[in-house]
Design an enzyme around this catalytic site. Structure first.
Site, short mmCIF file in Angstrom:
data_model
loop_
_atom_site.label_atom_id
_atom_site.label_comp_id
_atom_site.label_asym_id
_atom_site.label_seq_id
_atom_site.Cartn_x
_atom_site.Cartn_y
_atom_site.Cartn_z
N CYS A 2 -60.53 41.10 -32.52
CA CYS A 2 -61.15 41.74 -32.22
C CYS A 2 -59.64 42.61 -32.74
CB CYS A 2 -60.64 41.98 -30.26
SG CYS A 2 -61.05 40.98 -28.88
N GLY A 101 -57.36 37.69 -29.41
CA GLY A 101 -57.18 35.71 -28.75
C GLY A 101 -57.52 35.07 -28.49
N LYS A 481 -78.42 29.89 -49.74
CA LYS A 481 -77.42 31.28 -50.05
C LYS A 481 -77.47 31.22 -51.70
CE LYS A 481 -76.20 31.10 -47.04
NZ LYS A 481 -76.37 31.43 -46.03
#
Ligand code: AGP
Length: 602
Positions: A2, A101, A481
């Site tokens: 966050c 967290g 990729k």
């Protein structure tokens, strides 16, 4: 992952908080909120949705408070909602916190606090923090924080404000990032440098086990025992744009380098003393399951190929692995004796969602593996397992893929254990899995070598990836990729199949990336590769420490780990190879042409 901001100083806090959160939206954006502080009251405004939604709901210039904290959320516990948004406040509305967290032991703390009479408003792990602070606070917030963090297991960076000290912001940090700084206007804290770089280029990067008190006149750093520490200032030389990428050139590069942390966070709380805790799987009765289908798209489909191989090894079952765009129209056996596993980073891929809905209608048990809490797939699935890779901004999936491999390994391992099956080398595999963050770090140190190898593609329009058995997962993902970011055409072949036609394509200087990490078939793979060398191919060989590779010039050896896990370090090397090939060719690495991050249409 966050975004957190905090400020206390001589100017209004809200514009600083919002601007800081805007610069951190790459860290999470499913909801946002702020708390502003005066000695009389906290003012908290928070909501589900983007930061812009929060901002438009507030008359920003009218808020003159000079202290506050802010948060932009990437949900890990508790779906995105107004109540689950941060900040969280105590019942008396005298303390407010924001958290980044995962608190692993939040359930047991929550039970104790409820028994003490605390009432919870949200489903988040973070809310336990504000009620612990309320419980311990006797006038000294630093002391209350010290007592609180002693109760917390997991990762956290927290900001705290209180009406009792309206010109102070307190922070504490363990395993999640927190930086602080000071300018003539006041003191700042944030999850990451971009949020305060506009105000000061001299920051203090807090270390684990450190806390700090911010006042308008400066910042003071302490350890968790309350001992004052010297503030080590770091001068940040780069600008805001580079700072949002953590100093890396692109989000893709940053996300490649985030993999050790992403893998560690994904495993957090799942492996404990050799036991796996995935309660979502308790509802799966494998005795009843006749068919197992893995269903996904693109890179997530490659993760399913990996899981398919593990199920065949550990569960002794033949399983299918099908692209969602085929599964939804194919005639695959799906009924109440079927387990379907849908893997999707975004949780919003149209084909994958449609395949899940079809499977549910047919009575299958449906498990989702996704990186986004509250995503559509998590709402339709019976159970959802979450990777904790944090937001993946670059279109090309990197950290989401390796965390999917880790989580799927744990999932299949747990299903086998639930069936009472012995997993060959099970303990060694779990030990190596727990070492994976370090192993991936070792692979990242080979970036300069992969950069050099990428020059082999300078005058090439094709590249060929070959391998056998589980190496084939690395082969198909490595080829994808390279294709999707460098636009070099890349094909993936089973090494044993090369001689059945495709070897006709090999000529002088053709680039061949060969994977030989499976000891049981490495020698055969190497003999396949020698056939390409004989036709002039420029071979990059990725193999084990022990494998003989006479006559090969470009050999990279992965660390000693169990062969079933080799795809993870191999993938990191091939991500770097593709990345540098794209950089050398001047491609838009984060936003390759024709591609979207989430394909929400058929
Ligand atoms: C991965 O590099 C690609 N961008 C793409 O293949 C992606 O994996 C695919 O679209 C699936 O997305 P999802 O995982 O969000 O469902």
């Amino acid at each position: 992952m966050c975004g957190i901001t905090g400020f206390t100083g001589k100017v209004p806090a809200l514009p600083i908080l919002l601007k800081g959160l805007e610069s951190l939206e790459y860290r999470g954006y499913d909801s946002a909120g702020v708390t502003l502080v005066t000695e009389d009251a906290l003012f908290t405004q928070k909501r589900k949705g983007r930061l812009a939604d929060l901002e438009s709901s507030m008359d920003v210039p009218s808020f003159m408070q000079t202290t506050g904290i802010g948060h932009t959320r990437w949900a890990t516990h508790g779906v995105p909602s107004q109540l689950n948004s941060h900040p969280h406040t105590n019942e008396k509305e005298t303390i407010s916190i924001v958290h980044n967290g995962i608190i692993e032991n939040y359930q047991s703390i929550k039970e104790k606090l409820i028994a003490l009479g605390y009432v919870f408003q949200s489903d988040t792990d973070s809310e336990v923090i504000v009620h612990l602070l309320d419980h311990y606070y006797q006038g000294d917030m630093m002391e209350a924080i010290q007592k609180t963090v002693q109760q917390l297991n997991g990762s956290y960076a927290i900001c705290v404000v209180t009406t009792d000290h309206p010109d102070e912001v307190y922070v504490a940090k363990d395993s999640s990032p927190m930086v602080i700084g000071h300018s003539e206007n006041g003191s700042y804290c944030a999850s990451d440098i971009p949020a305060i770089l506009e105000y000061t280029k001299d920051v203090v990067i807090l270390e684990d086990g450190q806390m700090a008190k911010l006042t308008p006149n400066g910042v003071a750093v302490f350890d968790f025992a309350g001992n004052a520490l010297e503030t080590k200032v770091t001068h940040i030389p780069y600008d805001m744009n580079a700072a949002q990428k953590g100093g890396y050139t692109t989000f893709m590069e940053k996300e490649i380098y985030e993999q050790p942390v992403a893998i560690k966070e994904t495993m957090r709380g799942i492996i404990d003393h050799g036991q796996i805790h995935l309660p979502q799987l308790d509802a799966v009765d494998m005795q009843k399951i006749q068919y197992v289908h893995f269903v996904a798209c693109g890179t997530a489909y490659h993760a399913c190929l990996y899981a398919q191989a593990l199920v065949q090894k550990w569960l002794g079952r033949i399983v299918t692995c099908v692209a969602a765009s085929e599964f939804r129209y194919g005639n695959y056996p799906v009924n109440e004796n079927t387990l379907c596993v849908f893997v999707t980073q975004s949780g919003e891929t149209a084909d994958t969602l449609a395949a899940l809905k079809m499977s549910k209608e047919k009575g299958a048990q449906c498990i989702a593996v996704t990186n986004v809490l509250g995503s559509s797939i998590s709402r339709y699935a019976d159970q959802t397992l979450y990777t904790s890779a944090g937001p993946e901004i670059a279109v090309a999936s990197t950290k989401a893929f390796t965390t999917q491999l880790v989580l799927l390994t744990l999932m299949v391992f747990d299903l086998a254990k639930k069936e009472g099956r012995e997993i060959p080398d099970g303990d060694a595999i779990l030990k190596d899995l727990q070492r994976m963050p370090e192993i991936v770090k070792e692979m990242l140190e080979k970036a300069p070598l992969m950069d050099q190898y990428a020059y082999f593609l300078d005058n090439q329009y094709d590249a060929y990836f070959i391998g056998r058995q589980m190496d084939y997962v690395g082969v198909v993902e490595g080829a994808l990729k390279l294709k999707e970011i460098s636009y070099v055409h890349a094909d993936a072949y089973l090494a044993g199949e090369l001689k059945h036609g495709s070897i006709a394509l090999i000529e002088k200087d053709t680039v061949v990336v060969a994977l030989a990490t499976e000891p049981s078939v490495a020698a055969k793979t190497i003999s396949n590769i020698e056939e390409t060398v004989a036709r002039g191919a420029n071979v990059i060989l990725i193999t084990t420490q022990q494998q003989d590779a006479p006559g090969f010039k470009n050999v990279i050896r992965i660390p000693d780990i169990h062969p079933v896990l080799a795809t993870i370090p191999v993938t990191v090397l091939l991500q770097l190879f593709a990345y540098y090939a794209a950089v050398h060719k001047g491609r838009d690495v984060d936003k390759p042409r024709n591609l979207a991050k989430s394909v929400t249409v058929e």
